[in-house]
Scaffold this motif. Sequence first.
Motif, PDB file in Angstrom:
ATOM      1  N   MET A 357       8.883   5.374   4.496  1.00 17.41           N
ATOM      2  CA  MET A 357       7.543   4.785   4.387  1.00 17.41           C
ATOM      3  C   MET A 357       6.500   5.878   4.172  1.00 17.41           C
ATOM      4  O   MET A 357       5.599   5.743   3.329  1.00 17.41           O
ATOM      5  CB  MET A 357       7.201   4.017   5.670  1.00 17.41           C
ATOM      6  N   ILE A 358       6.616   6.941   4.950  1.00 15.80           N
ATOM      7  CA  ILE A 358       5.646   8.038   4.847  1.00 15.80           C
ATOM      8  C   ILE A 358       5.733   8.711   3.488  1.00 15.80           C
ATOM      9  O   ILE A 358       4.710   8.947   2.828  1.00 15.80           O
ATOM     10  CB  ILE A 358       5.876   9.053   5.986  1.00 15.80           C
ATOM     11  N   HIS A 359       6.944   9.030   3.038  1.00 11.99           N
ATOM     12  CA  HIS A 359       7.099   9.656   1.717  1.00 11.99           C
ATOM     13  C   HIS A 359       6.541   8.762   0.614  1.00 11.99           C
ATOM     14  O   HIS A 359       5.885   9.250  -0.316  1.00 11.99           O
ATOM     15  CB  HIS A 359       8.574   9.960   1.450  1.00 11.99           C
ATOM     16  N   ALA A 360       6.799   7.464   0.712  1.00 13.35           N
ATOM     17  CA  ALA A 360       6.301   6.545  -0.314  1.00 13.35           C
ATOM     18  C   ALA A 360       4.783   6.537  -0.340  1.00 13.35           C
ATOM     19  O   ALA A 360       4.157   6.610  -1.413  1.00 13.35           O
ATOM     20  CB  ALA A 360       6.840   5.133  -0.058  1.00 13.35           C
ATOM     21  N   GLY A 361       4.168   6.459   0.839  1.00 18.24           N
ATOM     22  CA  GLY A 361       2.713   6.449   0.899  1.00 18.24           C
ATOM     23  C   GLY A 361       2.102   7.750   0.420  1.00 18.24           C
ATOM     24  O   GLY A 361       1.099   7.750  -0.315  1.00 18.24           O
ATOM     25  N   LEU A 362       2.694   8.867   0.830  1.00 16.42           N
ATOM     26  CA  LEU A 362       2.181  10.168   0.382  1.00 16.42           C
ATOM     27  C   LEU A 362       2.355  10.338  -1.118  1.00 16.42           C
ATOM     28  O   LEU A 362       1.508  10.964  -1.785  1.00 16.42           O
ATOM     29  CB  LEU A 362       2.889  11.299   1.131  1.00 16.42           C
ATOM     30  N   ASP A 363       3.435   9.791  -1.661  1.00 17.89           N
ATOM     31  CA  ASP A 363       3.636   9.827  -3.107  1.00 17.89           C
ATOM     32  C   ASP A 363       2.502   9.084  -3.806  1.00 17.89           C
ATOM     33  O   ASP A 363       2.002   9.523  -4.850  1.00 17.89           O
ATOM     34  CB  ASP A 363       4.986   9.201  -3.453  1.00 17.89           C
ATOM     35  N   GLY A 364       2.088   7.962  -3.209  1.00 25.09           N
ATOM     36  CA  GLY A 364       0.962   7.216  -3.772  1.00 25.09           C
ATOM     37  C   GLY A 364      -0.319   8.016  -3.761  1.00 25.09           C
ATOM     38  O   GLY A 364      -1.102   7.981  -4.714  1.00 25.09           O
ATOM     39  N   ILE A 365      -0.549   8.768  -2.677  1.00 33.03           N
ATOM     40  CA  ILE A 365      -1.750   9.599  -2.586  1.00 33.03           C
ATOM     41  C   ILE A 365      -1.689  10.749  -3.584  1.00 33.03           C
ATOM     42  O   ILE A 365      -2.666  11.025  -4.288  1.00 33.03           O
ATOM     43  CB  ILE A 365      -1.929  10.130  -1.146  1.00 33.03           C
ATOM     44  N   GLU A 366      -0.536  11.435  -3.656  1.00 29.89           N
ATOM     45  CA  GLU A 366      -0.409  12.573  -4.573  1.00 29.89           C
ATOM     46  C   GLU A 366      -0.599  12.151  -6.025  1.00 29.89           C
ATOM     47  O   GLU A 366      -1.191  12.881  -6.816  1.00 29.89           O
ATOM     48  CB  GLU A 366       0.954  13.230  -4.389  1.00 29.89           C
ATOM     49  N   LYS A 367      -0.108  10.963  -6.371  1.00 30.76           N
ATOM     50  CA  LYS A 367      -0.208  10.480  -7.754  1.00 30.76           C
ATOM     51  C   LYS A 367      -1.470   9.665  -7.993  1.00 30.76           C
ATOM     52  O   LYS A 367      -1.697   9.202  -9.117  1.00 30.76           O
ATOM     53  CB  LYS A 367       1.027   9.648  -8.098  1.00 30.76           C
ATOM     54  N   ASP A 368      -2.254   9.463  -6.914  1.00 29.68           N
ATOM     55  CA  ASP A 368      -3.482   8.669  -7.003  1.00 29.68           C
ATOM     56  C   ASP A 368      -3.195   7.316  -7.651  1.00 29.68           C
ATOM     57  O   ASP A 368      -3.883   6.884  -8.577  1.00 29.68           O
ATOM     58  CB  ASP A 368      -4.548   9.432  -7.794  1.00 29.68           C
ATOM     59  N   LEU A 369      -2.179   6.631  -7.108  1.00 29.27           N
ATOM     60  CA  LEU A 369      -1.786   5.340  -7.662  1.00 29.27           C
ATOM     61  C   LEU A 369      -2.878   4.302  -7.426  1.00 29.27           C
ATOM     62  O   LEU A 369      -3.534   4.285  -6.384  1.00 29.27           O
ATOM     63  CB  LEU A 369      -0.480   4.864  -7.026  1.00 29.27           C
ATOM     64  N   ASP A 370      -3.068   3.426  -8.411  1.00 29.80           N
ATOM     65  CA  ASP A 370      -4.026   2.329  -8.281  1.00 29.80           C
ATOM     66  C   ASP A 370      -3.409   1.214  -7.455  1.00 29.80           C
ATOM     67  O   ASP A 370      -2.282   0.771  -7.726  1.00 29.80           O
ATOM     68  CB  ASP A 370      -4.405   1.785  -9.656  1.00 29.80           C
ATOM     69  N   CYS A 371      -4.147   0.769  -6.469  1.00 21.52           N
ATOM     70  CA  CYS A 371      -3.676  -0.335  -5.635  1.00 21.52           C
ATOM     71  C   CYS A 371      -4.092  -1.657  -6.271  1.00 21.52           C
ATOM     72  O   CYS A 371      -5.254  -1.824  -6.656  1.00 21.52           O
ATOM     73  CB  CYS A 371      -4.274  -0.216  -4.236  1.00 21.52           C
ATOM     74  N   PRO A 372      -3.176  -2.605  -6.404  1.00 20.50           N
ATOM     75  CA  PRO A 372      -3.564  -3.900  -6.980  1.00 20.50           C
ATOM     76  C   PRO A 372      -4.521  -4.648  -6.059  1.00 20.50           C
ATOM     77  O   PRO A 372      -4.691  -4.283  -4.886  1.00 20.50           O
ATOM     78  CB  PRO A 372      -2.228  -4.633  -7.110  1.00 20.50           C
ATOM     79  N   ASP A 373      -5.140  -5.676  -6.587  1.00 20.38           N
ATOM     80  CA  ASP A 373      -6.019  -6.490  -5.757  1.00 20.38           C
ATOM     81  C   ASP A 373      -5.200  -7.224  -4.696  1.00 20.38           C
ATOM     82  O   ASP A 373      -4.030  -7.555  -4.917  1.00 20.38           O
ATOM     83  CB  ASP A 373      -6.755  -7.528  -6.622  1.00 20.38           C
ATOM     84  N   PRO A 374      -5.814  -7.491  -3.544  1.00 20.82           N
ATOM     85  CA  PRO A 374      -5.081  -8.248  -2.518  1.00 20.82           C
ATOM     86  C   PRO A 374      -4.857  -9.687  -2.958  1.00 20.82           C
ATOM     87  O   PRO A 374      -5.631 -10.240  -3.746  1.00 20.82           O
ATOM     88  CB  PRO A 374      -6.012  -8.174  -1.309  1.00 20.82           C
TER      89      PRO A 374
END
Length: 451
Positions: A357-374
């Motif tokens: 979970m942590i690696h996945a979330g940090l990967d999102g931060i490092e790649k500045d992934l766009d979060c979809p709308d809720p």
Amino acid sequence: MTSGNLTDAEQAVLDEIEEQDVDFLRLQFTDILGTVKNVSVPARQAEKAFAEGIYFDGSSIEGFVRIQESDMRLKPDPDTFAVLPWRQKEESAAARMICDVYDTSTGEPFEGDPRRVLKNALDRADEMGYTVNAAPEPEFFLFEEDEDGRATTKTNDAGGYFDLAPKDLASDVRRDIIYGLESMGFEVEASHHEVAEGQHEINFTYDDALSTADNVGTFRTVVRAIAAQHDLHATFMPKPIPRINGSGMHTHLSLFTEDGENAFHDDDDEFNLSDEAHAFTAGILEHAPAITAIANPTVNSYKRLVPGYEAPVYVAWSDRNRSSLIRKPAARTPAASRVELRSPDPSCNAYLALAVMIHAGLDGIEKDLDCPDPVRENIYDFDEAKREEYGIDTLPANLGEAVDALEEDDAIYNALGDHVSSKFVEAKRQEFEDYLVDVSQWELDRYLETF
């Protein structure tokens, strides 16, 4: 007991052993599949354990090493010392410490130790300027035992969500479990009866991720031991009874900065979530199929992950409803801002599950992934066409699909390390193959006399 070579924490353990009249120490560690193991030693060996470690045969542990590489060493973590509550009333007490595993051939931490895998994830977070806090909500069932002391699936109550006695006959058991946990240093926030008959939940407070993973293993051990004292069997099996709610382990996560601020909070955001929180959420959504293999690691896990029983199967997030994979819970203070991953179940190895979970979330931060709308609507009411319109994917339907997803996701597979990833996949492939060739009672009941 005194020694000039010990740290203050180690010396404090020796003093506590003497004060509490502890005779035996259980040196605990966890195998790759999440089973807690222990080596029991006389308490007088504690100083040696701190100074030299305790050696054991690693070839006898699932997923560790081959027989020609068998010598392993346990190094106890003094911060995890706790007297076992079910031994305190006897003439002497027993205590446990959780250990890190070392490879004796290199003197280095063993790469197959799940606790080391989580520490690697936390090191990555630290390099990015974060510490990680987590809080799981492990659910469990209490079942009666038969006359031979074997577990049944007969519940000892007819309670439902938040019910009280007399329907909730297990309230006394939960009370004793809470007392046991608190005696071992847990800070319990709440306990209640869950939705299904015989199903319960006890929540303990947010903590750093390593302590949280340690606590999950301790929690399962304490629950089982104290339930047994009441002639009950406690199980963390995700779905022991068909057609009712299964047991989950919803997991809350947040990152904190070096100055102690919650990196997930932003007053100016519509959801009070920072850019880091949105990117972290996007990372978990991106890697959700691979995470599922670790967070839902048994064939039985996928009997829980079906629509209609409050378990999430759709890869989306929401600030309101619980039909999505990730939920943003209400937070009374900035420090409480967090995200909740609702798919994990309590059969998982908490060290590995938190690590991915942590690696996945940090990967999102490092790649500045766009979060979809809720997604604020109830996704369970969507048909396939509407889910496609919203771009909502579905989690793997079975363990085989989940392992496929894990092997195809380099970021998550590699985060486990070569040893753990290969051994885990090997074990789970075998488990799924065994399941596929078995014939269930359901099939016999349905087809034996029909065809």
